[in-house]
Design a protein around this motif. Structure first.
Motif, mmCIF file in Angstrom:
data_model
loop_
_atom_site.group_PDB
_atom_site.id
_atom_site.type_symbol
_atom_site.label_atom_id
_atom_site.label_comp_id
_atom_site.label_asym_id
_atom_site.label_seq_id
_atom_site.Cartn_x
_atom_site.Cartn_y
_atom_site.Cartn_z
ATOM 1 N N ALA A 16 3.367 -19.823 -10.619
ATOM 2 C CA ALA A 16 4.595 -20.334 -9.997
ATOM 3 C C ALA A 16 5.789 -19.449 -10.358
ATOM 4 O O ALA A 16 6.645 -19.175 -9.507
ATOM 5 C CB ALA A 16 4.848 -21.773 -10.422
ATOM 6 N N GLU A 32 8.046 -26.630 -7.408
ATOM 7 C CA GLU A 32 7.020 -25.808 -6.762
ATOM 8 C C GLU A 32 5.619 -26.340 -7.055
ATOM 9 O O GLU A 32 4.799 -26.497 -6.148
ATOM 10 C CB GLU A 32 7.136 -24.353 -7.238
ATOM 11 N N LEU A 33 5.351 -26.626 -8.309
ATOM 12 C CA LEU A 33 4.015 -27.093 -8.682
ATOM 13 C C LEU A 33 3.748 -28.512 -8.184
ATOM 14 O O LEU A 33 2.645 -28.802 -7.716
ATOM 15 C CB LEU A 33 3.814 -27.005 -10.193
ATOM 16 N N GLU A 35 4.936 -29.883 -5.555
ATOM 17 C CA GLU A 35 4.698 -29.789 -4.114
ATOM 18 C C GLU A 35 3.294 -29.269 -3.818
ATOM 19 O O GLU A 35 2.584 -29.790 -2.966
ATOM 20 C CB GLU A 35 5.740 -28.848 -3.492
ATOM 21 N N ARG A 36 2.871 -28.240 -4.526
ATOM 22 C CA ARG A 36 1.556 -27.641 -4.274
ATOM 23 C C ARG A 36 0.406 -28.508 -4.777
ATOM 24 O O ARG A 36 -0.667 -28.537 -4.185
ATOM 25 C CB ARG A 36 1.480 -26.248 -4.874
ATOM 26 N N LEU A 37 0.623 -29.201 -5.895
ATOM 27 C CA LEU A 37 -0.432 -30.022 -6.485
ATOM 28 C C LEU A 37 -0.406 -31.461 -5.973
ATOM 29 O O LEU A 37 -1.355 -32.215 -6.203
ATOM 30 C CB LEU A 37 -0.309 -30.038 -8.011
ATOM 31 N N ASN A 38 0.695 -31.826 -5.345
ATOM 32 C CA ASN A 38 0.884 -33.185 -4.843
ATOM 33 C C ASN A 38 0.735 -34.219 -5.963
ATOM 34 O O ASN A 38 0.028 -35.220 -5.830
ATOM 35 C CB ASN A 38 -0.080 -33.492 -3.683
#
Length: 111
Positions: A16, A32-33, A35-38
């Motif tokens: 990230a 960021e994380l 959002e990507r990992l939900n």
């Protein structure tokens, strides 16, 4: 130098930081994380991982400018070192070799 191994969480944070470039500071890394990992992540866990990776020589940090938006507080902006890029590349290669070695996990191109 001894090879450095990263835990999954550290690896994700390091990636990230590289993705975010000049915006790689605590809140943006968390956003960021998440959002990507939900999933929700603890800022304390992120800060602890950042500190440990800085101590290992994987990250450097510098203070950004104070902004009115942040109430005059400065951001601590992180950057990955060349060593971090090397470690990530090694981790990627190790993972790829392991995936390739697992029976039944190779892509079937002749369908």
């Amino acid at each position: 130098m001894k090879k450095s191994r990263l835990g999954e969480f550290q690896e994700l944070i390091l990636m990230a930081v590289i993705v975010l470039e000049q915006e790689a500071y605590g809140n943006e890394i968390q956003r960021e994380l998440e959002e990507r990992l939900n999933e929700r992540l603890s800022m304390g866990a992120i800060q602890t991982a950042l500190k440990r990776m800085e101590e290992k020589g994987l990250l450097t940090a510098e203070w950004g400018e104070a902004t009115q938006k942040r109430g005059g507080k400065r951001k601590r902006i992180y950057s990955a070192t060349p060593y971090a890029h090397q470690v990530l590349q090694e981790m990627k290669e190790i993972r790829a070799r392991l995936w390739d070695a697992m029976p039944g996990m190779k892509p079937n191109h002749a369908q």
